[in-house]
Scaffold this motif. Sequence first.
Motif, PDB file in Angstrom:
ATOM      1  N   ALA A   2      49.110  34.611  58.987  1.00  0.00           N
ATOM      2  CA  ALA A   2      49.966  33.209  58.758  1.00  0.00           C
ATOM      3  C   ALA A   2      49.289  32.491  57.323  1.00  0.00           C
ATOM      4  CB  ALA A   2      49.844  32.089  59.736  1.00  0.00           C
ATOM      5  N   ARG A   3      48.239  32.774  57.279  1.00  0.00           N
ATOM      6  CA  ARG A   3      47.467  32.266  56.252  1.00  0.00           C
ATOM      7  C   ARG A   3      46.327  33.324  55.312  1.00  0.00           C
ATOM      8  NH1 ARG A   3      47.501  26.981  55.021  1.00  0.00           N
ATOM      9  NH2 ARG A   3      45.859  27.035  53.593  1.00  0.00           N
ATOM     10  N   PHE A   4      45.938  33.176  54.325  1.00  0.00           N
ATOM     11  CA  PHE A   4      45.058  34.170  53.492  1.00  0.00           C
ATOM     12  C   PHE A   4      43.963  33.159  52.665  1.00  0.00           C
ATOM     13  CE2 PHE A   4      48.074  33.612  50.170  1.00  0.00           C
ATOM     14  CZ  PHE A   4      47.367  33.919  48.938  1.00  0.00           C
ATOM     15  N   LYS A   5      42.760  33.733  52.622  1.00  0.00           N
ATOM     16  CA  LYS A   5      41.772  33.139  51.655  1.00  0.00           C
ATOM     17  C   LYS A   5      41.091  34.228  50.874  1.00  0.00           C
ATOM     18  CE  LYS A   5      38.174  29.633  51.976  1.00  0.00           C
ATOM     19  NZ  LYS A   5      37.240  28.799  52.763  1.00  0.00           N
ATOM     20  N   GLY A   6      40.780  33.757  49.714  1.00  0.00           N
ATOM     21  CA  GLY A   6      40.211  35.051  48.715  1.00  0.00           C
ATOM     22  C   GLY A   6      39.988  34.398  47.315  1.00  0.00           C
ATOM     23  N   PHE A   7      39.438  35.352  46.460  1.00  0.00           N
ATOM     24  CA  PHE A   7      39.083  35.083  45.026  1.00  0.00           C
ATOM     25  C   PHE A   7      39.974  36.065  44.188  1.00  0.00           C
ATOM     26  CE2 PHE A   7      35.302  34.205  47.487  1.00  0.00           C
ATOM     27  CZ  PHE A   7      34.864  33.003  46.950  1.00  0.00           C
ATOM     28  N   GLN A   8      40.403  35.294  43.056  1.00  0.00           N
ATOM     29  CA  GLN A   8      40.858  36.121  42.080  1.00  0.00           C
ATOM     30  C   GLN A   8      39.925  35.895  40.728  1.00  0.00           C
ATOM     31  OE1 GLN A   8      44.649  35.684  39.305  1.00  0.00           O
ATOM     32  NE2 GLN A   8      45.109  37.462  40.675  1.00  0.00           N
ATOM     33  N   LEU A   9      39.518  36.891  40.162  1.00  0.00           N
ATOM     34  CA  LEU A   9      38.515  36.966  39.007  1.00  0.00           C
ATOM     35  C   LEU A   9      39.078  37.572  37.765  1.00  0.00           C
ATOM     36  CD1 LEU A   9      35.474  36.667  38.301  1.00  0.00           C
ATOM     37  CD2 LEU A   9      35.218  39.251  39.236  1.00  0.00           C
ATOM     38  N   TRP A  10      38.861  36.926  36.638  1.00  0.00           N
ATOM     39  CA  TRP A  10      39.287  37.593  35.485  1.00  0.00           C
ATOM     40  C   TRP A  10      38.010  38.089  34.808  1.00  0.00           C
ATOM     41  CZ3 TRP A  10      42.723  34.261  31.704  1.00  0.00           C
ATOM     42  CH2 TRP A  10      44.023  33.894  32.490  1.00  0.00           C
ATOM     43  N   VAL A  11      38.124  39.405  34.130  1.00  0.00           N
ATOM     44  CA  VAL A  11      36.899  39.984  33.487  1.00  0.00           C
ATOM     45  C   VAL A  11      37.458  40.348  32.106  1.00  0.00           C
ATOM     46  CG1 VAL A  11      35.452  42.073  33.355  1.00  0.00           C
ATOM     47  CG2 VAL A  11      36.169  40.758  35.711  1.00  0.00           C
ATOM     48  N   ALA A  12      36.639  39.960  31.403  1.00  0.00           N
ATOM     49  CA  ALA A  12      37.019  39.917  29.788  1.00  0.00           C
ATOM     50  C   ALA A  12      36.693  41.940  29.288  1.00  0.00           C
ATOM     51  CB  ALA A  12      36.199  39.093  28.923  1.00  0.00           C
ATOM     52  N   LEU A  13      37.503  42.455  28.849  1.00  0.00           N
ATOM     53  CA  LEU A  13      37.412  43.687  28.773  1.00  0.00           C
ATOM     54  C   LEU A  13      36.440  43.896  27.501  1.00  0.00           C
ATOM     55  CD1 LEU A  13      40.998  45.117  29.703  1.00  0.00           C
ATOM     56  CD2 LEU A  13      38.933  45.392  31.110  1.00  0.00           C
ATOM     57  N   PRO A  14      35.931  45.166  27.549  1.00  0.00           N
ATOM     58  CA  PRO A  14      35.083  45.631  26.278  1.00  0.00           C
ATOM     59  C   PRO A  14      36.131  45.774  25.171  1.00  0.00           C
ATOM     60  CG  PRO A  14      34.261  46.977  28.166  1.00  0.00           C
ATOM     61  CD  PRO A  14      35.667  46.380  28.752  1.00  0.00           C
ATOM     62  N   GLU A  15      35.520  45.781  23.989  1.00  0.00           N
ATOM     63  CA  GLU A  15      36.382  45.960  22.787  1.00  0.00           C
ATOM     64  C   GLU A  15      37.077  47.327  22.880  1.00  0.00           C
ATOM     65  OE1 GLU A  15      36.232  45.348  17.982  1.00  0.00           O
ATOM     66  OE2 GLU A  15      34.364  45.966  19.082  1.00  0.00           O
ATOM     67  N   ILE A  50      42.262  41.375  29.495  1.00  0.00           N
ATOM     68  CA  ILE A  50      41.323  40.945  30.593  1.00  0.00           C
ATOM     69  C   ILE A  50      41.799  42.307  31.461  1.00  0.00           C
ATOM     70  CG2 ILE A  50      41.065  38.602  30.060  1.00  0.00           C
ATOM     71  CD1 ILE A  50      43.012  38.210  32.524  1.00  0.00           C
ATOM     72  N   ALA A  51      40.844  42.064  32.633  1.00  0.00           N
ATOM     73  CA  ALA A  51      41.412  42.717  33.925  1.00  0.00           C
ATOM     74  C   ALA A  51      41.330  41.524  34.995  1.00  0.00           C
ATOM     75  CB  ALA A  51      40.538  44.034  34.445  1.00  0.00           C
ATOM     76  N   THR A  52      41.996  41.647  35.966  1.00  0.00           N
ATOM     77  CA  THR A  52      41.795  40.808  37.288  1.00  0.00           C
ATOM     78  C   THR A  52      41.642  41.560  38.257  1.00  0.00           C
ATOM     79  OG1 THR A  52      44.234  40.806  37.981  1.00  0.00           O
ATOM     80  CG2 THR A  52      43.659  39.154  36.420  1.00  0.00           C
ATOM     81  N   VAL A  53      40.760  40.957  39.200  1.00  0.00           N
ATOM     82  CA  VAL A  53      40.283  41.475  40.424  1.00  0.00           C
ATOM     83  C   VAL A  53      40.564  40.574  41.635  1.00  0.00           C
ATOM     84  CG1 VAL A  53      38.497  42.805  41.684  1.00  0.00           C
ATOM     85  CG2 VAL A  53      38.251  42.424  38.959  1.00  0.00           C
ATOM     86  N   THR A  54      41.421  41.058  42.576  1.00  0.00           N
ATOM     87  CA  THR A  54      41.552  40.126  43.700  1.00  0.00           C
ATOM     88  C   THR A  54      40.955  40.620  45.163  1.00  0.00           C
ATOM     89  OG1 THR A  54      43.794  39.633  42.690  1.00  0.00           O
ATOM     90  CG2 THR A  54      43.729  39.183  44.912  1.00  0.00           C
ATOM     91  N   VAL A  55      40.352  39.978  45.581  1.00  0.00           N
ATOM     92  CA  VAL A  55      39.841  40.402  47.188  1.00  0.00           C
ATOM     93  C   VAL A  55      39.975  39.267  48.067  1.00  0.00           C
ATOM     94  CG1 VAL A  55      38.159  41.731  45.988  1.00  0.00           C
ATOM     95  CG2 VAL A  55      37.867  39.354  46.741  1.00  0.00           C
ATOM     96  N   LEU A  56      40.556  39.548  49.324  1.00  0.00           N
ATOM     97  CA  LEU A  56      40.466  38.633  50.352  1.00  0.00           C
ATOM     98  C   LEU A  56      39.172  38.578  51.411  1.00  0.00           C
ATOM     99  CD1 LEU A  56      44.261  39.361  51.608  1.00  0.00           C
ATOM    100  CD2 LEU A  56      43.289  37.917  49.493  1.00  0.00           C
ATOM    101  N   THR A  57      39.110  37.416  51.707  1.00  0.00           N
ATOM    102  CA  THR A  57      37.998  37.256  52.585  1.00  0.00           C
ATOM    103  C   THR A  57      38.576  36.627  53.995  1.00  0.00           C
ATOM    104  OG1 THR A  57      37.562  34.809  52.166  1.00  0.00           O
ATOM    105  CG2 THR A  57      36.323  36.233  50.932  1.00  0.00           C
ATOM    106  N   GLU A  58      39.752  36.628  54.195  1.00  0.00           N
ATOM    107  CA  GLU A  58      40.525  36.363  55.223  1.00  0.00           C
ATOM    108  C   GLU A  58      41.853  36.458  55.354  1.00  0.00           C
ATOM    109  OE1 GLU A  58      41.323  31.923  58.021  1.00  0.00           O
ATOM    110  OE2 GLU A  58      39.386  32.177  56.857  1.00  0.00           O
ATOM    111  N   GLY A  59      42.664  37.011  56.384  1.00  0.00           N
ATOM    112  CA  GLY A  59      43.926  37.082  56.382  1.00  0.00           C
ATOM    113  C   GLY A  59      44.392  38.560  55.677  1.00  0.00           C
ATOM    114  N   ASN A  60      45.657  38.499  55.371  1.00  0.00           N
ATOM    115  CA  ASN A  60      46.028  39.979  54.731  1.00  0.00           C
ATOM    116  C   ASN A  60      47.393  39.642  54.045  1.00  0.00           C
ATOM    117  OD1 ASN A  60      48.254  40.103  56.681  1.00  0.00           O
ATOM    118  ND2 ASN A  60      46.710  40.941  58.350  1.00  0.00           N
TER     119      ASN A  60
END
Length: 282
Positions: A120-133, A71-81
């Motif tokens: 002091a806080r953060f908010k965001g998403f971690q996504l997994w993506v299935a890689l091509p063969e 897989i690949a993981t993709v992490t983005v924040l919507t708030e904080g750092n």
Amino acid sequence: MSSQTALAISAAIPSPREVVHRTRGRGGGPITRLMSPSDLGQYLKPFVFLDLVDAPSSIASAGNLHPHSGIATVTVLTEGNLRFDKGDWGTGLLDYGGVEWMRAGSAIWHGDEYRPDSAARFKGFQLWVALPEAMEMREPEWQFVEASGIPAMGPARLIAGAYLGERSPIRSFDGLNYLLVTLAPGEAWTYETPEGHEVGWLSLSHGSLVGADTYHAGEMIAFDRSDAPIALRAGPGGATFVLGSAVPHPHELVLGYYSVHTSAANLQAGEARIAEVRHRYA
């Protein structure tokens, strides 16, 4: 805001995209699991896993070393750092609009790359993506791209993929787009879905969106299989959300505990490789 304006914002936008699934996920505390490879990920593959994280930045100090393959993981924040540091792979600041792309490939261990910064806080998403063969057994790699390096198109940041003549510097793969979008109260925005991107979804971090219905912070929305546009308008408090579209993943998902592969043979090889390379990261 007047009651007439609020009423206009709340009116549904006619859209050719039908919503086929809505969820607020499961779990408590700082992490809400919105999608897993064993549930909604089966419909939305190559997008197979999504966590919404809302936590004190101090949890980034604890470390949580764990493996992945396929897989690949993709992490983005919507708030904080957060401050990231992975030596030769890169160092810098992850905040709104920046990206961590980690391609596990044949096998990798990660979870120790972040530390608190000024928030002091953060908010965001971690996504997994299935890689091509063709990519699932390649050597692993990291990319950290700060916000200044990610293309902005009006209210949208192109986290991965190619859209409206722009291309993200993230080395993902063709046929997949991932965007981070913030709309002002009442602002309208339409995602012009690329041809063949019949997988589509979004998830809200803040505020609300009006499409065929009204969607709220904390929800994940899966659309029907189509490459028709997705028309949206922000609610009275604005909206921040991520949106993904892709060409459907052509393989069944073969699942390990931390891994997703296209075949049992590749899963077996990935899990063997995980054990083999642990000493590099521990």
